[in-house]
Structures are given as C-alpha cells and as structure tokens.
Design a protein around this motif. Structure first.
Motif, PDB file in Angstrom:
ATOM      1  N   PRO A 102       9.077   1.647   4.121  1.00  0.00           N
ATOM      2  CA  PRO A 102      10.220   2.509   4.425  1.00  0.00           C
ATOM      3  C   PRO A 102      10.251   2.973   5.883  1.00  0.00           C
ATOM      4  O   PRO A 102      11.319   3.357   6.384  1.00  0.00           O
ATOM      5  N   GLN A 103       9.130   2.924   6.565  1.00  0.00           N
ATOM      6  CA  GLN A 103       9.089   3.401   7.954  1.00  0.00           C
ATOM      7  C   GLN A 103       9.351   2.282   8.956  1.00  0.00           C
ATOM      8  O   GLN A 103      10.163   2.413   9.866  1.00  0.00           O
ATOM      9  N   THR A 104       8.688   1.149   8.766  1.00  0.00           N
ATOM     10  CA  THR A 104       8.822   0.045   9.728  1.00  0.00           C
ATOM     11  C   THR A 104       9.892  -0.957   9.316  1.00  0.00           C
ATOM     12  O   THR A 104      10.269  -1.810  10.131  1.00  0.00           O
ATOM     13  N   ARG A 105      10.356  -0.889   8.034  1.00  0.00           N
ATOM     14  CA  ARG A 105      11.320  -1.841   7.456  1.00  0.00           C
ATOM     15  C   ARG A 105      10.738  -3.259   7.407  1.00  0.00           C
ATOM     16  O   ARG A 105      11.463  -4.230   7.173  1.00  0.00           O
ATOM     17  N   GLU A 106       9.461  -3.371   7.581  1.00  0.00           N
ATOM     18  CA  GLU A 106       8.789  -4.671   7.526  1.00  0.00           C
ATOM     19  C   GLU A 106       8.564  -5.078   6.076  1.00  0.00           C
ATOM     20  O   GLU A 106       8.174  -4.270   5.227  1.00  0.00           O
ATOM     21  N   SER A 107       8.805  -6.354   5.774  1.00  0.00           N
ATOM     22  CA  SER A 107       8.596  -6.862   4.416  1.00  0.00           C
ATOM     23  C   SER A 107       7.112  -6.835   4.068  1.00  0.00           C
ATOM     24  O   SER A 107       6.270  -7.263   4.865  1.00  0.00           O
ATOM     25  N   VAL A 108       6.832  -6.327   2.873  1.00  0.00           N
ATOM     26  CA  VAL A 108       5.448  -6.239   2.397  1.00  0.00           C
ATOM     27  C   VAL A 108       5.095  -7.431   1.516  1.00  0.00           C
ATOM     28  O   VAL A 108       4.010  -8.006   1.621  1.00  0.00           O
ATOM     29  N   ASP A 109       6.026  -7.821   0.643  1.00  0.00           N
ATOM     30  CA  ASP A 109       5.793  -8.985  -0.222  1.00  0.00           C
ATOM     31  C   ASP A 109       7.102  -9.376  -0.892  1.00  0.00           C
ATOM     32  O   ASP A 109       8.002  -8.551  -1.096  1.00  0.00           O
ATOM     33  N   GLU A 110       7.205 -10.652  -1.219  1.00  0.00           N
ATOM     34  CA  GLU A 110       8.310 -11.156  -2.042  1.00  0.00           C
ATOM     35  C   GLU A 110       7.803 -11.157  -3.476  1.00  0.00           C
ATOM     36  O   GLU A 110       6.746 -11.722  -3.774  1.00  0.00           O
ATOM     37  N   LEU A 111       8.552 -10.514  -4.381  1.00  0.00           N
ATOM     38  CA  LEU A 111       8.023 -10.330  -5.733  1.00  0.00           C
ATOM     39  C   LEU A 111       9.132 -10.260  -6.776  1.00  0.00           C
ATOM     40  O   LEU A 111      10.327 -10.317  -6.460  1.00  0.00           O
ATOM     41  N   ILE A 112       8.715 -10.119  -8.014  1.00  0.00           N
ATOM     42  CA  ILE A 112       9.617  -9.938  -9.148  1.00  0.00           C
ATOM     43  C   ILE A 112       9.388  -8.540  -9.713  1.00  0.00           C
ATOM     44  O   ILE A 112       8.246  -8.139  -9.941  1.00  0.00           O
ATOM     45  N   ALA A 113      10.467  -7.806  -9.942  1.00  0.00           N
ATOM     46  CA  ALA A 113      10.378  -6.469 -10.539  1.00  0.00           C
ATOM     47  C   ALA A 113      10.904  -6.537 -11.972  1.00  0.00           C
ATOM     48  O   ALA A 113      12.034  -6.969 -12.209  1.00  0.00           O
ATOM     49  N   ALA A 114      10.065  -6.140 -12.922  1.00  0.00           N
ATOM     50  CA  ALA A 114      10.465  -6.072 -14.335  1.00  0.00           C
ATOM     51  C   ALA A 114      10.852  -4.632 -14.647  1.00  0.00           C
ATOM     52  O   ALA A 114      10.035  -3.720 -14.497  1.00  0.00           O
ATOM     53  N   VAL A 115      12.095  -4.435 -15.096  1.00  0.00           N
ATOM     54  CA  VAL A 115      12.636  -3.095 -15.319  1.00  0.00           C
ATOM     55  C   VAL A 115      12.595  -2.751 -16.807  1.00  0.00           C
ATOM     56  O   VAL A 115      12.985  -3.559 -17.662  1.00  0.00           O
ATOM     57  N   TYR A 116      12.108  -1.550 -17.105  1.00  0.00           N
ATOM     58  CA  TYR A 116      12.097  -1.034 -18.477  1.00  0.00           C
ATOM     59  C   TYR A 116      12.742   0.348 -18.474  1.00  0.00           C
ATOM     60  O   TYR A 116      12.406   1.196 -17.647  1.00  0.00           O
ATOM     61  N   ARG A 117      13.701   0.545 -19.383  1.00  0.00           N
ATOM     62  CA  ARG A 117      14.409   1.812 -19.446  1.00  0.00           C
ATOM     63  C   ARG A 117      13.884   2.659 -20.608  1.00  0.00           C
ATOM     64  O   ARG A 117      13.617   2.157 -21.701  1.00  0.00           O
ATOM     65  N   ALA A 118      13.729   3.983 -20.343  1.00  0.00           N
ATOM     66  CA  ALA A 118      13.312   4.908 -21.398  1.00  0.00           C
ATOM     67  C   ALA A 118      14.379   4.939 -22.494  1.00  0.00           C
ATOM     68  O   ALA A 118      15.574   4.819 -22.219  1.00  0.00           O
ATOM     69  N   PRO A 119      13.997   5.060 -23.771  1.00  0.00           N
ATOM     70  CA  PRO A 119      12.608   5.195 -24.239  1.00  0.00           C
ATOM     71  C   PRO A 119      11.970   3.853 -24.611  1.00  0.00           C
ATOM     72  O   PRO A 119      10.872   3.834 -25.136  1.00  0.00           O
ATOM     73  N   ARG A 120      12.664   2.740 -24.318  1.00  0.00           N
ATOM     74  CA  ARG A 120      12.179   1.433 -24.764  1.00  0.00           C
ATOM     75  C   ARG A 120      11.259   0.818 -23.705  1.00  0.00           C
ATOM     76  O   ARG A 120      11.575  -0.179 -23.062  1.00  0.00           O
ATOM     77  N   SER A 121      10.121   1.461 -23.539  1.00  0.00           N
ATOM     78  CA  SER A 121       9.100   0.967 -22.624  1.00  0.00           C
ATOM     79  C   SER A 121       7.740   1.311 -23.213  1.00  0.00           C
ATOM     80  O   SER A 121       7.647   2.051 -24.199  1.00  0.00           O
ATOM     81  N   THR A 170       5.420   3.260 -22.032  1.00  0.00           N
ATOM     82  CA  THR A 170       5.117   4.684 -21.925  1.00  0.00           C
ATOM     83  C   THR A 170       6.193   5.576 -22.537  1.00  0.00           C
ATOM     84  O   THR A 170       5.978   6.770 -22.708  1.00  0.00           O
ATOM     85  N   GLY A 171       7.359   5.001 -22.825  1.00  0.00           N
ATOM     86  CA  GLY A 171       8.477   5.817 -23.279  1.00  0.00           C
ATOM     87  C   GLY A 171       9.287   6.380 -22.125  1.00  0.00           C
ATOM     88  O   GLY A 171      10.272   7.089 -22.336  1.00  0.00           O
ATOM     89  N   THR A 226      -1.271   4.879 -21.101  1.00  0.00           N
ATOM     90  CA  THR A 226      -1.386   4.947 -22.560  1.00  0.00           C
ATOM     91  C   THR A 226      -1.287   6.379 -23.045  1.00  0.00           C
ATOM     92  O   THR A 226      -0.723   6.648 -24.118  1.00  0.00           O
ATOM     93  N   LEU A 227      -1.824   7.338 -22.277  1.00  0.00           N
ATOM     94  CA  LEU A 227      -1.693   8.749 -22.654  1.00  0.00           C
ATOM     95  C   LEU A 227      -0.225   9.161 -22.688  1.00  0.00           C
ATOM     96  O   LEU A 227       0.221   9.847 -23.604  1.00  0.00           O
ATOM     97  N   ARG A 228       0.548   8.722 -21.700  1.00  0.00           N
ATOM     98  CA  ARG A 228       1.980   9.023 -21.698  1.00  0.00           C
ATOM     99  C   ARG A 228       2.666   8.385 -22.901  1.00  0.00           C
ATOM    100  O   ARG A 228       3.568   8.973 -23.495  1.00  0.00           O
ATOM    101  N   ALA A 229       2.241   7.180 -23.262  1.00  0.00           N
ATOM    102  CA  ALA A 229       2.797   6.518 -24.447  1.00  0.00           C
ATOM    103  C   ALA A 229       2.518   7.341 -25.705  1.00  0.00           C
ATOM    104  O   ALA A 229       3.387   7.500 -26.571  1.00  0.00           O
TER     105      ALA A 229
END
Length: 454
Positions: free
Chosen positions: A64-83, A85-86, A122-125
């Motif tokens: 966020p400070q340098t705007r330099e790319s850190v890695d190319e990746l895949i983000a898996a999104v989970y929405r509460a409560p179906r995750s 951890t909930g 797991t505690l949050r779950a």
C-alpha cells in the motif's frame, strides 16, 4: 501453559501451510472487514468486492505504500456465515517462496490484520457455532496424526461421531431429569409420584463407560508406543530393525558387538505408530564402550511398552537367554525364534514366534502379535467413535460418577432433590465435552496447543 489473548474484534492472518519452500503457500485471513482490507491492496479490487462466497479471484497483491507488486495470486472468498470460521474470510494461494510469504504477511499487517494466535481460526469457528468442542479437538488431532488409522479416527470425530453419541446420551438423561423436576415442582397430591428407572440409569452408565474406555485405543493410535528389540549379540536384532524400516538403517554383521549403542526410528505397524529401538547385544564383555551400550539397552528395555526378544535359532536357548526370560516375565516380552530360513527343520519352542529377519518370513505373524499386545482385548471399528482426549475421558468419568451416586441414592431411598443435583452434574459434564458449558481457561488451554493457521 502460556495464556493467549484472543481479540475477536480484529481481522487475523496466518500462514496455513508449512513455513518452507513449496509450489504453493496458503495464507488464511478471517474477520469483519477482511475482504475490504484485501481488496484495498488487490489489483482486481472490484471483482473481489463483488465476489460471492466460494469464488476464486485472480490478481496481484501490492504494497500500500510503494504500490509495488508483492505476488500474483488467487484469492478464495468466503462470506459469513458460510465459511470455516463463520466470518468473512479470504484465503490467498500464493507462490511458495519464503521471501514472498514474508512480504505478503507484512503487507497484510500494514493494512490492519494481526497475526493469528495458535488455533484461533478453529476457536472462532467454535464460538460462531460452526462446530462443537469434540470436532474442534479433532481438527488438531487430524493435523498431528502419526498414522492413517489415527487420521481416520480423528476424521470420524470431525464428522460428529462423538458429538452425536454424547447428544444421544444427554437426551436420555434430560428425559429423566424432566420427570424428576416435574415431581419436585408439584406437591405429591397434584402430580403422580414417579420413580427413577434404575435399569435405565445403569444402561446409560454402561454406554458412557464404553466410550470412556476407547481412550486407550485412541491414545495408542495417536501417540504410539515404544518397542525395544533386544537379545544376545548376533541374534538378528539389526536385521529385524531394518526389516521393519524396509531399509538398511542399522549395520548388520556377524561380528559380535557390532551395535554398541541404540538406534531409534518411527515405523507404523497395522496403523499403530511405533518408536522402534535397535539395541546393543547382551553379553559379558570387558569393553567399556560396549558395556555402556548394554547399560543403555537395559534402560530402554525397562521403559519400553513391548520388548521383542530374539533368540538365535541356530544356537538355541542359552543360559543368558534363560536368565533374561526369567527376569522379564511381565507380559511385555514377545519371544522370537530367528533364522528359520537356515534352521527350518528345527522345532520352534512353545511360546516363540518363528521368524526370518533376513527374508521376512513370519513378519506378518509378529506384527499381528504386536497389535494384539498393544491393544489387549480392545476391539476397534472404523464406524464407532473413539476418543483420544484426556479432557473428554475425565468428563465422561465425572458423568459416570454422578450416575453411580444416583444409583446408590435409589438403593438407599435418598430424596429426589439429591438425585436432581447429581443429574445436573452429570449433564454439566456432558455439556463440557461438547462445549455447551465451558470456561475461558479451558478454551485457552485447548486451542493454544494448535498450530498457527488452524
């Protein structure tokens, strides 16, 4: 045990895969606002923000400070409560380089995530009612399993086998408790007098006892046992050690006294993890180093759960063998008549297992005997729940003790209000097993044993 300060108002992040070079690394995040925080440092921001649960989004993570790319990746999104951890969660599938993993975590911490504590996901779950405590414990037991059988038993607990069994028992006790409370709430002239079914209590107690007794099986498959291979020099101990390992780990030689110190390794026999020791051969010697090896052997033999004692089938039972066998009549010793490939025509003495440590003949019989000695008369079934938690075992025994007090009360005509107290204690013990009744200290102690990221 160090106290862990869990703050559930903060989003958390942690590496879920081992800290090492790999093709892929998984960084887990969870908590309110975690999707928005990651979107703020993600090149495919809008798609990530709009993504429904169970969606993969490709993009670049940047500083966020340098705007330099850190890695190319895949983000898996989970929405509460179906995750898991909930809560809202995002899992980042990144390249598995150590510098890259470190940079991703640093960037996440910059935008408001904190390092997850051991077991916090797991505690949050559990706190969000995604699982009970028996399933939560099973998560860690799967991770730490040393054999396929241990992993299978833990997976059975994770599917709810123990929870279902406890809930069935609890349901029966609640029915009895409701009848007791009805009798206590109304005068005798307004409600029909009832009596507690002693046979039903005994039946429930037997069910609890059987479940508590599975702890021995669970611990053996989870933690394993120790086995010492011993015998006179040149009886074939190192050959048997190598046979179990299926590799030439120990030096094998016809020269007496080759093994002068013990060697140890983990192996699995019929699903049981075994810490196996190859020890120095037993004989009279003036060599100081060999004498020290024999002394260490004796210490290992004394502490081993099972001792495999080899007799050279060519030489037969010697006075030294007889001395060892007489002084070790404690049920731990498995007697092995080795080198049957050479002396196949010689009669094997009663009580000995015939074996060729060189060819492997007789190994299956030996493994079956080890399995029998380790478990005793206990039977196992993949479909039945087996516990390996001392916490669960102690609470089951506490419940059983309360039921035994009720039985004594019935036999001694103790008033119903006394039985009601014992019944509540029994129900509270079962509630503690599943987590309906618990304390912060118990949760802290339990989850702090988990690995970070689980």
């Amino acid at each position: 045990m160090e106290n862990v300060d869990y703050n559930f108002d903060e989003p958390i992040a942690a590496l879920a895969t081992p800290w090492g070079q790999s093709a892929l690394a998984v960084i887990r995040t969870s908590g309110t606002g975690c999707i928005e925080k990651i979107a703020g440092i993600f090149s495919n921001r809008e798609n990530l923000l709009r993504a429904p649960g169970y969606t993969l989004v490709h993009g670049n993570l940047f500083d966020p400070q340098t705007r330099e790319s850190v890695d190319e990746l895949i983000a898996a999104v989970y929405r509460a409560p179906r995750s898991y951890t909930g809560e809202d969660s995002v899992e980042l599938f990144a390249h598995g380089s150590l510098p890259g993993i470190q940079r991703i975590l640093e960037v996440l911490f910059k935008v408001g995530f904190r390092q997850a504590e051991p077991g916090e996901f797991t505690l949050r779950a559990f706190l969000n009612r995604k699982m009970d405590l028996t399933r939560a414990e099973a998560v860690n037991e799967i991770v730490t399993a040393k054999s396929y059988q241990a992993q299978s038993m833990a997976l059975n607990r994770l599917s709810g086998a123990v929870e279902s069994r406890i809930n069935r028992i609890k349901g029966k006790l609640i029915e009895i408790m409701s009848m007791i409370e009805l009798q206590l709430d109304y005068p005798e002239d307004e409600a029909e007098s009832i009596s507690i079914d002693k046979e039903e209590i005994l039946k429930i107690g037997e069910d609890i006892k059987k479940l508590a007794e599975t702890y021995k099986i669970g611990r053996i498959f989870q933690e394993g046992i120790s086995i010492a291979i011993t015998g006179k020099t040149n009886s074939g101990k190192s050959s048997l050690f190598n046979l179990f390992l299926k590799e030439d780990r120990a030096i094998v030689s016809e020269v007496h006294g080759t093994t002068r110190d013990y060697i140890e390794s983990w192996v699995t026999v019929k699903g049981i993890p075994i810490r196996l020791y190859d020890t120095a051969g037993l004989r009279n010697t003036d060599n100081f180093i060999e004498m020290e090896g024999i002394r260490r052997t004796q210490r290992i033999v004394e502490n081993a759960n099972i001792v495999l004692y080899l007799v050279d089938g060519i030489e037969g039972i010697t006075p030294e063998d007889e001395h060892f066998l007489i002084s070790n009549k404690n049920g731990r010793c498995v007697l092995i008549w080795n080198k049957i490939d050479i002396v196949s025509d010689k009669k094997v003495p009663h009580g000995f297992i015939p074996l060729s440590a060189r060819t492997g003949e007789g190994l299956h019989t030996l493994e079956s005997e080890i399995f029998r000695r380790a478990l005793g008369e206990a039977a196992i079934s993949s479909s039945k729940p087996v516990i390996d938690s001392i916490r669960q075992k102690n609470l089951l025994e506490k419940c059983l003790h309360s039921l035994e007090n009720i039985i004594q009360g019935i036999e001694n005509n103790v008033p119903l209000d006394v039985a009601a107290v014992d019944m509540r204690e029994a129900l509270d013990a079962l509630g503690e097993i599943t987590g309906e009744v618990t304390s912060t200290d118990i949760l802290n102690s339990m989850f702090s044993r988990f690995c970070v990221g689980k």
